[in-house]
Design a protein around this motif. Structure first.
Motif, PDB file in Angstrom:
ATOM      1  N   GLU A 143      10.363  -1.681  -0.221  1.00  0.00           N
ATOM      2  CA  GLU A 143      10.698  -2.214   1.094  1.00  0.00           C
ATOM      3  C   GLU A 143       9.413  -2.589   1.822  1.00  0.00           C
ATOM      4  O   GLU A 143       8.324  -2.155   1.472  1.00  0.00           O
ATOM      5  N   VAL A 144       9.572  -3.438   2.826  1.00  0.00           N
ATOM      6  CA  VAL A 144       8.446  -3.780   3.677  1.00  0.00           C
ATOM      7  C   VAL A 144       8.202  -2.605   4.619  1.00  0.00           C
ATOM      8  O   VAL A 144       9.138  -2.063   5.213  1.00  0.00           O
ATOM      9  N   ARG A 145       6.949  -2.209   4.730  1.00  0.00           N
ATOM     10  CA  ARG A 145       6.592  -1.118   5.633  1.00  0.00           C
ATOM     11  C   ARG A 145       5.589  -1.635   6.669  1.00  0.00           C
ATOM     12  O   ARG A 145       4.657  -2.367   6.315  1.00  0.00           O
ATOM     13  N   VAL A 146       5.818  -1.282   7.905  1.00  0.00           N
ATOM     14  CA  VAL A 146       4.961  -1.724   9.004  1.00  0.00           C
ATOM     15  C   VAL A 146       4.377  -0.495   9.694  1.00  0.00           C
ATOM     16  O   VAL A 146       5.117   0.418  10.077  1.00  0.00           O
ATOM     17  N   VAL A 147       3.069  -0.473   9.829  1.00  0.00           N
ATOM     18  CA  VAL A 147       2.379   0.624  10.512  1.00  0.00           C
ATOM     19  C   VAL A 147       1.730   0.054  11.764  1.00  0.00           C
ATOM     20  O   VAL A 147       1.025  -0.959  11.705  1.00  0.00           O
ATOM     21  N   GLY A 148       1.980   0.685  12.887  1.00  0.00           N
ATOM     22  CA  GLY A 148       1.392   0.169  14.120  1.00  0.00           C
ATOM     23  C   GLY A 148       1.464   1.181  15.237  1.00  0.00           C
ATOM     24  O   GLY A 148       1.861   2.339  15.040  1.00  0.00           O
ATOM     25  N   ALA A 180      -0.372   7.650   9.091  1.00  0.00           N
ATOM     26  CA  ALA A 180      -1.789   7.897   8.788  1.00  0.00           C
ATOM     27  C   ALA A 180      -2.033   7.877   7.283  1.00  0.00           C
ATOM     28  O   ALA A 180      -3.059   7.367   6.814  1.00  0.00           O
ATOM     29  N   ARG A 181      -1.087   8.415   6.502  1.00  0.00           N
ATOM     30  CA  ARG A 181      -1.232   8.411   5.044  1.00  0.00           C
ATOM     31  C   ARG A 181      -1.239   6.986   4.495  1.00  0.00           C
ATOM     32  O   ARG A 181      -2.043   6.647   3.612  1.00  0.00           O
ATOM     33  N   LEU A 182      -0.346   6.135   5.024  1.00  0.00           N
ATOM     34  CA  LEU A 182      -0.295   4.748   4.566  1.00  0.00           C
ATOM     35  C   LEU A 182      -1.581   4.008   4.911  1.00  0.00           C
ATOM     36  O   LEU A 182      -2.076   3.195   4.122  1.00  0.00           O
ATOM     37  N   LEU A 183      -2.128   4.287   6.089  1.00  0.00           N
ATOM     38  CA  LEU A 183      -3.392   3.655   6.471  1.00  0.00           C
ATOM     39  C   LEU A 183      -4.517   4.085   5.528  1.00  0.00           C
ATOM     40  O   LEU A 183      -5.322   3.260   5.082  1.00  0.00           O
ATOM     41  N   THR A 184      -4.562   5.367   5.212  1.00  0.00           N
ATOM     42  CA  THR A 184      -5.600   5.858   4.305  1.00  0.00           C
ATOM     43  C   THR A 184      -5.454   5.238   2.918  1.00  0.00           C
ATOM     44  O   THR A 184      -6.445   4.819   2.295  1.00  0.00           O
ATOM     45  N   ALA A 185      -4.212   5.160   2.427  1.00  0.00           N
ATOM     46  CA  ALA A 185      -3.970   4.598   1.105  1.00  0.00           C
ATOM     47  C   ALA A 185      -4.371   3.136   1.032  1.00  0.00           C
ATOM     48  O   ALA A 185      -4.783   2.634  -0.023  1.00  0.00           O
ATOM     49  N   ALA A 186      -4.263   2.438   2.171  1.00  0.00           N
ATOM     50  CA  ALA A 186      -4.616   1.020   2.202  1.00  0.00           C
ATOM     51  C   ALA A 186      -6.072   0.804   2.594  1.00  0.00           C
ATOM     52  O   ALA A 186      -6.495  -0.342   2.798  1.00  0.00           O
ATOM     53  N   ALA A 187      -6.819   1.901   2.688  1.00  0.00           N
ATOM     54  CA  ALA A 187      -8.231   1.838   3.100  1.00  0.00           C
ATOM     55  C   ALA A 187      -8.360   1.139   4.440  1.00  0.00           C
ATOM     56  O   ALA A 187      -9.236   0.304   4.657  1.00  0.00           O
ATOM     57  N   ALA A 188      -7.444   1.479   5.349  1.00  0.00           N
ATOM     58  CA  ALA A 188      -7.436   0.872   6.672  1.00  0.00           C
ATOM     59  C   ALA A 188      -7.512   1.972   7.729  1.00  0.00           C
ATOM     60  O   ALA A 188      -7.181   3.138   7.468  1.00  0.00           O
ATOM     61  N   GLY A 189      -7.947   1.576   8.903  1.00  0.00           N
ATOM     62  CA  GLY A 189      -8.022   2.505  10.015  1.00  0.00           C
ATOM     63  C   GLY A 189      -7.079   2.094  11.117  1.00  0.00           C
ATOM     64  O   GLY A 189      -6.403   1.072  11.037  1.00  0.00           O
ATOM     65  N   SER A 191      -7.718   0.801  13.806  1.00  0.00           N
ATOM     66  CA  SER A 191      -8.087  -0.492  14.385  1.00  0.00           C
ATOM     67  C   SER A 191      -7.554  -1.661  13.556  1.00  0.00           C
ATOM     68  O   SER A 191      -7.635  -2.807  13.986  1.00  0.00           O
ATOM     69  N   ASP A 192      -7.003  -1.360  12.377  1.00  0.00           N
ATOM     70  CA  ASP A 192      -6.498  -2.415  11.489  1.00  0.00           C
ATOM     71  C   ASP A 192      -4.993  -2.620  11.615  1.00  0.00           C
ATOM     72  O   ASP A 192      -4.387  -3.291  10.789  1.00  0.00           O
ATOM     73  N   VAL A 193      -4.378  -2.029  12.604  1.00  0.00           N
ATOM     74  CA  VAL A 193      -2.940  -2.204  12.761  1.00  0.00           C
ATOM     75  C   VAL A 193      -2.671  -3.404  13.686  1.00  0.00           C
ATOM     76  O   VAL A 193      -3.517  -3.746  14.524  1.00  0.00           O
ATOM     77  N   PRO A 194      -1.517  -4.052  13.523  1.00  0.00           N
ATOM     78  CA  PRO A 194      -0.453  -3.672  12.605  1.00  0.00           C
ATOM     79  C   PRO A 194      -0.818  -3.944  11.148  1.00  0.00           C
ATOM     80  O   PRO A 194      -1.398  -4.986  10.824  1.00  0.00           O
ATOM     81  N   LEU A 195      -0.447  -2.991  10.313  1.00  0.00           N
ATOM     82  CA  LEU A 195      -0.621  -3.115   8.865  1.00  0.00           C
ATOM     83  C   LEU A 195       0.757  -3.304   8.252  1.00  0.00           C
ATOM     84  O   LEU A 195       1.684  -2.542   8.546  1.00  0.00           O
ATOM     85  N   VAL A 196       0.904  -4.323   7.407  1.00  0.00           N
ATOM     86  CA  VAL A 196       2.162  -4.578   6.710  1.00  0.00           C
ATOM     87  C   VAL A 196       1.927  -4.348   5.220  1.00  0.00           C
ATOM     88  O   VAL A 196       0.990  -4.906   4.646  1.00  0.00           O
ATOM     89  N   ILE A 197       2.763  -3.530   4.614  1.00  0.00           N
ATOM     90  CA  ILE A 197       2.686  -3.262   3.179  1.00  0.00           C
ATOM     91  C   ILE A 197       3.919  -3.891   2.538  1.00  0.00           C
ATOM     92  O   ILE A 197       5.056  -3.521   2.853  1.00  0.00           O
ATOM     93  N   THR A 198       3.700  -4.857   1.661  1.00  0.00           N
ATOM     94  CA  THR A 198       4.800  -5.581   1.034  1.00  0.00           C
ATOM     95  C   THR A 198       5.455  -4.712  -0.042  1.00  0.00           C
ATOM     96  O   THR A 198       4.881  -3.696  -0.469  1.00  0.00           O
ATOM     97  N   PRO A 199       6.651  -5.092  -0.499  1.00  0.00           N
ATOM     98  CA  PRO A 199       7.307  -4.316  -1.571  1.00  0.00           C
ATOM     99  C   PRO A 199       6.458  -4.214  -2.827  1.00  0.00           C
ATOM    100  O   PRO A 199       6.591  -3.253  -3.590  1.00  0.00           O
ATOM    101  N   GLU A 200       5.583  -5.195  -3.054  1.00  0.00           N
ATOM    102  CA  GLU A 200       4.707  -5.157  -4.230  1.00  0.00           C
ATOM    103  C   GLU A 200       3.473  -4.285  -4.012  1.00  0.00           C
ATOM    104  O   GLU A 200       2.656  -4.126  -4.925  1.00  0.00           O
ATOM    105  N   GLY A 201       3.311  -3.742  -2.799  1.00  0.00           N
ATOM    106  CA  GLY A 201       2.191  -2.869  -2.526  1.00  0.00           C
ATOM    107  C   GLY A 201       0.979  -3.566  -1.931  1.00  0.00           C
ATOM    108  O   GLY A 201      -0.062  -2.934  -1.728  1.00  0.00           O
TER     109      GLY A 201
END
Length: 552
Positions: A143-148, A180-189, A191-201
């Motif tokens: 699924e699409v995941r949005v962090v913000g 916070a876990r998703l941000l760490t996994a994406a090597a983002a902080g 300050s990098d939000v909104p972060l969108v993680i696609t179904p493909e990762g």
């Protein structure tokens, strides 16, 4: 994977058996029929189906059940299977109550009991709903995941874009453990939000709408070099034009800058549209029109902002953001209107952070228990007030005029009067907004007495006036002083045709000052601002397109 499920819920054992029997007889080969005797039992079954990664196609629920009635069950089931089609079973005596309840939840159909013979009263309904479910794009694997951040305008814009384009997503706050876990996994902080993680990762940091559209499967690039008809804008008039154009054999492309449906697509409930006696939400109407357009072969481009129009011989060429060009014999401009900005101190900086334009349905659940302020006195504001009353502690409808009668439909006024937590404030205006990270207070003024007061407010939804989205046509197509497109007889003043008009005839009724370019819906000067008239103008414009093409 197991067959998709059709879930039936009825506390009457005889009726429950009859429903399951009739459904299984017709659909048992392709669908698994799950029978429950209560809303709670059905929800437990849905949770198990969800855990197994299986799908639910249709939910059929009896209206009158103890503890949890059918409406309450269907509303809860939406959280588990939002794409499942929803049917309410009701006795004749409950029809009025059921219709009132349906206005609170997006139900696809209600059916009177008994439904015999099923070949006439049950199966045609389920056939149509199952066809619609099958044609709805399924959520991709994962699924699409949005962090913000909660009060981030950029985060809201991403979520709103996904929701209006019917792309399922899951929302995480950056400060929560999973976010916070998703941000760490994406090597983002943060300050990098909104972060969108696609179904493909794939991780997208603060993506543009065009970039996001590509990665969630929306089409953004034209597939052909030339079309018979290009429609700009996918509101009711644009969708209507596209459906009629493609159904009559025209190679049709529909270009939309944001999401299908326009302002109407954000309406929580349209109750005076012909053919829907129990009302229809803007999202439902838009989704049906979108499917209809796809059925007839309309090519639909999302997140494409059209920035220019020019003539090249017999072609009308649209230039899109990014430099993409779309050439066609004819063009229908159906760009609609946008809500005017509330030009008072403090509001602009809080847009997307408590101040929203339009209904912003994605925010409704977050309003639970709070006071919501809505500015506007027309139908769109009234519909929003009805919708938000389901979530908010109290809805305050702020109206500049002395009453609602001059600008709102009678049925909607009566409905608002019947909702205890909706309060109308006539002769009142918002004159300032206050807040730091998000909206915290509003200053209201009574425009007859001049008395001003401050109120605590975290939510403000604005529905004031309308301005056409035609700045990109300045100097190209004739507009009136407010920017609306002038068409047909209004272009022929004192017997003089528009400047640059080269044909021996006068412009057709919906034709602009450029031959072969038509306008339909709210963007047209002197149009009737109603969904039905917009759809009608879209269809009428296609008739004039044919007339134009036949004369070439």
């Amino acid at each position: 994977m197991a067959n998709p499920a059709i879930v039936t819920v009825d506390d009457d054992p005889a009726v429950s058996r009859a429903v399951a029997r009739d459904v299984r007889r017709r659909y048992g080969q392709e669908y698994r029929v799950v029978r429950a005797s209560s809303g709670a039992e059905a929800l437990e079954a849905l949770r198990e189906i969800k855990l197994r990664g299986e799908q639910v196609a249709v939910l059929l629920a009896d209206y009158r059940m103890p503890q949890m009635n059918g409406i309450q069950f269907l509303e809860a089931a939406m959280d588990l299977f939002p794409l499942a089609k929803r049917v309410l079973l009701t006795a004749y005596a409950d029809t009025d109550a059921a219709i009132d309840a349906i206005n609170l939840v997006d139900v696809d159909h209600y059916m009177l009991k008994p439904w015999h013979p099923p070949e006439e009263k049950l199966y045609p309904v389920l056939d149509a709903l199952l066809d619609a479910w099958l044609s709805t794009p399924a959520a991709p694997e994962g699924e699409v995941r949005v962090v913000g951040h909660r009060w981030s305008a950029e985060s809201f814009a991403i979520r709103d874009f996904l929701a209006r384009n019917m792309v399922p997503y899951r929302w995480y706050l950056a400060e929560d453990p999973e976010g916070a876990r998703l941000l760490t996994a994406a090597a983002a902080g943060e300050s990098d939000v909104p972060l969108v993680i696609t179904p493909e990762g794939k991780s997208l940091v603060r993506p543009s709408e065009a970039e996001l559209a590509v990665h969630v499967g929306l089409s953004t690039t034209p597939a052909a070099d030339f079309y018979d008809l290009a429609v700009v804008g996918a509101g009711p008039s644009g969708l209507g034009a596209a459906v009629y154009g493609a159904s009559e054999g025209l190679r049709t492309v529909l270009v939309e800058r944001s999401a299908t449906g326009g302002q109407a697509g954000q309406s929580s409930r349209i109750e005076n549209y012909l053919g829907f006696p129990d009302g229809v939400s803007g999202a439902q109407l838009t989704e049906r029109a979108r499917r209809q357009a796809q059925k007839f072969g309309v090519e639909m481009l999302a997140a494409r902002d059209v920035t220019g129009l020019e003539l090249r011989g017999s072609a009308r060429v649209l230039t899109c953001s990014g430099g993409t060009e779309i050439a066609a014999h004819t063009v229908i401009l159906a760009t609609g209107v946008s809500y005017r900005l509330l030009d008072v101190p403090g509001v602009a900086d809080l847009t997307g952070r408590g101040v929203f334009y339009g209904s912003a349905a994605t925010e409704a659940p977050a309003c639970a228990g709070d006071d919501v302020y809505i500015v506007g006195g027309a139908n769109s504001a009234g519909q929003a007030a009805v919708y938000f009353s389901r979530y908010a502690h109290r809805v305050h409808l702020v109206v500049r005029g002395p009453s609602l009668e001059a600008s709102m439909s009678h049925y909607l006024i009566e409905q608002l009067r019947s909702i205890p937590n909706v309060q109308v404030h006539p002769c009142t205006e918002v004159i300032a907004g206050h807040g730091g990270e998000h909206l915290e207070r509003l200053t209201l003024r009574h425009n007859q007495t001049g008395e001003a007061r401050e109120v605590d407010a975290s939510w403000l939804f604005v529905f004031i006036g309308a301005q056409p989205l035609t700045g990109w046509l300045d100097g190209v197509v004739e507009r009136d002083t407010q920017g609306f497109l002038v068409t047909g007889p209004d272009l022929v003043l004192a017997g003089r045709r528009p400047s640059g008009w080269r044909l021996d005839r006068d412009p057709y009724h919906l034709e602009t000052s450029i031959a072969g370019v038509f306008a339909a819906g709210d963007v047209r000067a002197n149009s009737v601002k109603r969904v039905a008239s917009a759809v009608g103008e879209g269809a009428m414009a296609v008739t004039l397109v044919h007339r134009y093409l036949e004369a070439q």
